[in-house]
Enzyme design. Structure first.
Site, PDB file in Angstrom:
ATOM      1  N   ASN A   9       0.838  -1.197  -0.031  1.00  0.00           N
ATOM      2  CA  ASN A   9      -0.137  -0.014  -0.111  1.00  0.00           C
ATOM      3  C   ASN A   9       0.841   1.194  -0.145  1.00  0.00           C
ATOM      4  O   ASN A   9       1.577   1.558   1.022  1.00  0.00           O
ATOM      5  CB  ASN A   9      -1.015   0.091   1.355  1.00  0.00           C
ATOM      6  CG  ASN A   9      -1.731   1.236   1.435  1.00  0.00           C
ATOM      7  OD1 ASN A   9      -1.956   2.260   0.686  1.00  0.00           O
ATOM      8  ND2 ASN A   9      -2.209   1.318   2.616  1.00  0.00           N
ATOM      9  N   TRP A  10       1.064   1.852  -1.264  1.00  0.00           N
ATOM     10  CA  TRP A  10       1.935   2.968  -1.245  1.00  0.00           C
ATOM     11  C   TRP A  10       1.434   4.392  -0.437  1.00  0.00           C
ATOM     12  O   TRP A  10       2.071   5.072  -0.394  1.00  0.00           O
ATOM     13  CB  TRP A  10       2.286   3.346  -2.819  1.00  0.00           C
ATOM     14  CG  TRP A  10       3.004   2.455  -3.460  1.00  0.00           C
ATOM     15  CD1 TRP A  10       3.838   1.256  -2.809  1.00  0.00           C
ATOM     16  CD2 TRP A  10       3.432   2.206  -5.120  1.00  0.00           C
ATOM     17  NE1 TRP A  10       4.520   0.700  -3.990  1.00  0.00           N
ATOM     18  CE2 TRP A  10       4.285   1.309  -5.126  1.00  0.00           C
ATOM     19  CE3 TRP A  10       2.874   3.348  -5.799  1.00  0.00           C
ATOM     20  CZ2 TRP A  10       4.946   0.876  -6.194  1.00  0.00           C
ATOM     21  CZ3 TRP A  10       3.541   2.691  -7.395  1.00  0.00           C
ATOM     22  CH2 TRP A  10       4.391   1.895  -7.497  1.00  0.00           C
ATOM     23  N   LYS A  11       0.076   4.271  -0.154  1.00  0.00           N
ATOM     24  CA  LYS A  11      -0.385   5.593   0.394  1.00  0.00           C
ATOM     25  C   LYS A  11      -0.376   6.793  -0.640  1.00  0.00           C
ATOM     26  O   LYS A  11      -0.040   6.351  -1.878  1.00  0.00           O
ATOM     27  CB  LYS A  11       0.064   5.381   1.666  1.00  0.00           C
ATOM     28  CG  LYS A  11      -0.132   4.495   2.765  1.00  0.00           C
ATOM     29  CD  LYS A  11       0.189   4.614   3.968  1.00  0.00           C
ATOM     30  CE  LYS A  11       0.035   3.302   4.834  1.00  0.00           C
ATOM     31  NZ  LYS A  11      -0.097   3.342   6.079  1.00  0.00           N
ATOM     32  N   HIS A  94      -9.455   1.532   5.006  1.00  0.00           N
ATOM     33  CA  HIS A  94      -8.175   1.782   5.644  1.00  0.00           C
ATOM     34  C   HIS A  94      -8.402   2.541   6.870  1.00  0.00           C
ATOM     35  O   HIS A  94      -9.149   3.693   6.814  1.00  0.00           O
ATOM     36  CB  HIS A  94      -7.027   2.404   4.599  1.00  0.00           C
ATOM     37  CG  HIS A  94      -5.789   2.336   5.399  1.00  0.00           C
ATOM     38  ND1 HIS A  94      -5.262   3.115   6.230  1.00  0.00           N
ATOM     39  CD2 HIS A  94      -4.774   1.276   5.081  1.00  0.00           C
ATOM     40  CE1 HIS A  94      -4.007   2.684   6.674  1.00  0.00           C
ATOM     41  NE2 HIS A  94      -3.649   1.500   5.977  1.00  0.00           N
ATOM     42  N   GLU A  96      -6.603   4.873   8.055  1.00  0.00           N
ATOM     43  CA  GLU A  96      -6.192   6.373   7.642  1.00  0.00           C
ATOM     44  C   GLU A  96      -7.728   7.101   7.126  1.00  0.00           C
ATOM     45  O   GLU A  96      -7.833   8.162   7.361  1.00  0.00           O
ATOM     46  CB  GLU A  96      -5.028   6.432   6.791  1.00  0.00           C
ATOM     47  CG  GLU A  96      -3.863   6.233   7.720  1.00  0.00           C
ATOM     48  CD  GLU A  96      -2.775   5.645   6.727  1.00  0.00           C
ATOM     49  OE1 GLU A  96      -2.789   5.524   5.393  1.00  0.00           O
ATOM     50  OE2 GLU A  96      -2.015   5.315   7.423  1.00  0.00           O
ATOM     51  N   GLU A 166      -5.446  -4.803  10.822  1.00  0.00           N
ATOM     52  CA  GLU A 166      -4.264  -3.883  11.104  1.00  0.00           C
ATOM     53  C   GLU A 166      -4.430  -2.954  12.265  1.00  0.00           C
ATOM     54  O   GLU A 166      -5.308  -2.056  12.216  1.00  0.00           O
ATOM     55  CB  GLU A 166      -4.165  -2.682   9.964  1.00  0.00           C
ATOM     56  CG  GLU A 166      -4.128  -3.215   8.573  1.00  0.00           C
ATOM     57  CD  GLU A 166      -3.348  -2.446   7.491  1.00  0.00           C
ATOM     58  OE1 GLU A 166      -2.494  -2.587   7.078  1.00  0.00           O
ATOM     59  OE2 GLU A 166      -3.814  -1.359   7.274  1.00  0.00           O
ATOM     60  N   GLY A 172       2.774   2.177  10.617  1.00  0.00           N
ATOM     61  CA  GLY A 172       3.780   3.294  10.477  1.00  0.00           C
ATOM     62  C   GLY A 172       4.302   3.803  11.840  1.00  0.00           C
ATOM     63  O   GLY A 172       4.998   4.795  11.836  1.00  0.00           O
ATOM     64  N   SER A 212       3.363  -2.329  10.349  1.00  0.00           N
ATOM     65  CA  SER A 212       4.766  -2.265  10.295  1.00  0.00           C
ATOM     66  C   SER A 212       5.636  -3.596   9.899  1.00  0.00           C
ATOM     67  O   SER A 212       6.431  -4.354  10.604  1.00  0.00           O
ATOM     68  CB  SER A 212       5.393  -2.220  11.725  1.00  0.00           C
ATOM     69  OG  SER A 212       5.118  -0.695  12.093  1.00  0.00           O
ATOM     70  N   GLY A 233       2.822  -1.206   4.231  1.00  0.00           N
ATOM     71  CA  GLY A 233       2.895   0.271   4.031  1.00  0.00           C
ATOM     72  C   GLY A 233       4.208   0.720   3.667  1.00  0.00           C
ATOM     73  O   GLY A 233       4.706   0.306   2.727  1.00  0.00           O
ATOM     74  N   GLY A 234       4.927   1.082   4.524  1.00  0.00           N
ATOM     75  CA  GLY A 234       6.219   1.768   4.505  1.00  0.00           C
ATOM     76  C   GLY A 234       7.295   1.007   3.955  1.00  0.00           C
ATOM     77  O   GLY A 234       7.952   1.377   2.898  1.00  0.00           O
TER      78      GLY A 234
HETATM   79  P1  PGA Z   1       2.868   0.169   7.496  1.00  0.00           P
HETATM   80  O1  PGA Z   1       1.416   0.496   7.035  1.00  0.00           O
HETATM   81  O2  PGA Z   1       3.311  -1.052   7.123  1.00  0.00           O
HETATM   82  O3  PGA Z   1       3.729   1.472   7.176  1.00  0.00           O
HETATM   83  O4  PGA Z   1       2.585   0.161   9.056  1.00  0.00           O
HETATM   84  C1  PGA Z   1       0.621  -0.547   7.001  1.00  0.00           C
HETATM   85  C2  PGA Z   1      -0.880  -0.040   6.243  1.00  0.00           C
HETATM   86  O5  PGA Z   1      -1.118   1.310   6.711  1.00  0.00           O
HETATM   87  O6  PGA Z   1      -1.472  -0.691   5.487  1.00  0.00           O
END
Ligand code: PGA
Length: 250
Positions: A9-11, A94, A96, A166, A172, A212, A233-234
């Site tokens: 997930n590149w966000k 998600h 966010e 999640e 993050g 993470s 994500g990251g």
């Molecule tokens: P993260 O994000 O791996 O940077 O913790 C995961 C996500 O939000 O899907």
């Protein structure tokens, strides 16, 4: 046996030229995997990512969609539009989006139904906050989010849904749930699905862990009984690092 599905997930990251470069590198690094690989890119990168994904084993997803097909919804993109350019997956709900963009259990449910209407495969996120966890509410929260997200879907649709557990406090932050805790939460989600849709559905549905995930912890997480891969994500922004997560079993 459920397959492992590893989605990046590149966000809100990567310009088209960066996306093209990334895909070029990743395609070579993951070509021999038996795991499913998905890249969920921002809308502005999707077309380029889809072109680069042609002839590779990388699937492409979006990070959100509207539940209506078209209309006066300035700034929104519909499932029908995503399908028309060849997108296969879409992240829905998600944390966010729940936190910053007023996504609710109700809109999540509507979006999942709209995704199926357009033959997109939803990756549905559920997870508790730190406060909820500390108050001992985590299992209730994730069971309820799962139930409301899937309400009104057929058994076949639920089987075709990917759920991403999640925990919000792990996203993050560099804090990962222990593999045991993550596996237990995922079992809770599976039990909730079993209680509504039956064991055959619960045994088949893919449930990922997210929060993470890195190349260092992927193997331990993904080798548990119930974690069927990850939403990353990251660590999905770098092709080398992401490929190590995809190839955790090599
Ligand atoms: P993260 O994000 O791996 O940077 O913790 C995961 C996500 O939000 O899907």
């Amino acid at each position: 046996m459920r397959r492992k599905v590893i989605a990046g997930n590149w966000k809100m990251n990567k310009l088209p030229n960066e996306a093209i470069e990334f895909m070029d590198s990743l395609a070579k690094l993951v070509k021999d995997t038996n795991n499913e690989v998905i890249i969920c890119a921002p809308y502005t990168d999707l077309f380029y990512v889809l072109l680069q994904a042609q002839g590779t084993n990388i699937k492409v997803g979006a990070q959100n969609m509207h539940f209506e097909d078209n209309g006066a919804y300035t700034g929104e993109v519909s499932g029908e539009m995503l399908k028309a350019i060849g997108v296969e997956y879409v992240i829905i709900g998600h944390s966010e989006r729940r936190q910053y963009f007023n996504e609710t259990d109700e809109t999540v449910n509507k979006k999942i139904k709209a995704a199926f209407k357009h033959e997109l495969k939803p990756i549905v996120c559920v997870g508790e906050t730190l406060e909820q966890r500390e108050e001992g509410l985590a299992n209730d929260i994730i069971r309820n989010q799962t139930k409301l997200a899937l309400e009104g879907l057929s058994k076949e649709e639920v089987k075709g849904t990917i759920i991403a557990y999640e925990p919000i406090w792990a996203i993050g932050t560099g804090k990962t749930a222990t593999s045991e805790d993550a596996n237990n939460s995922i079992k809770e989600i599976r039990n909730e699905i079993e209680s509504i849709y039956g064991k055959d559905v619960a045994d088949e549905v893919i449930i990922q862990y997210g929060g993470s995930v890195k190349s260092k912890n992927a193997k331990e997480l993904f080798e548990t009984s119930d974690i069927d891969g990850g939403l990353v994500g990251g660590a999905s922004l770098d092709p080398e690092e992401f490929s190590k997560i995809v190839n955790y079993d090599k």
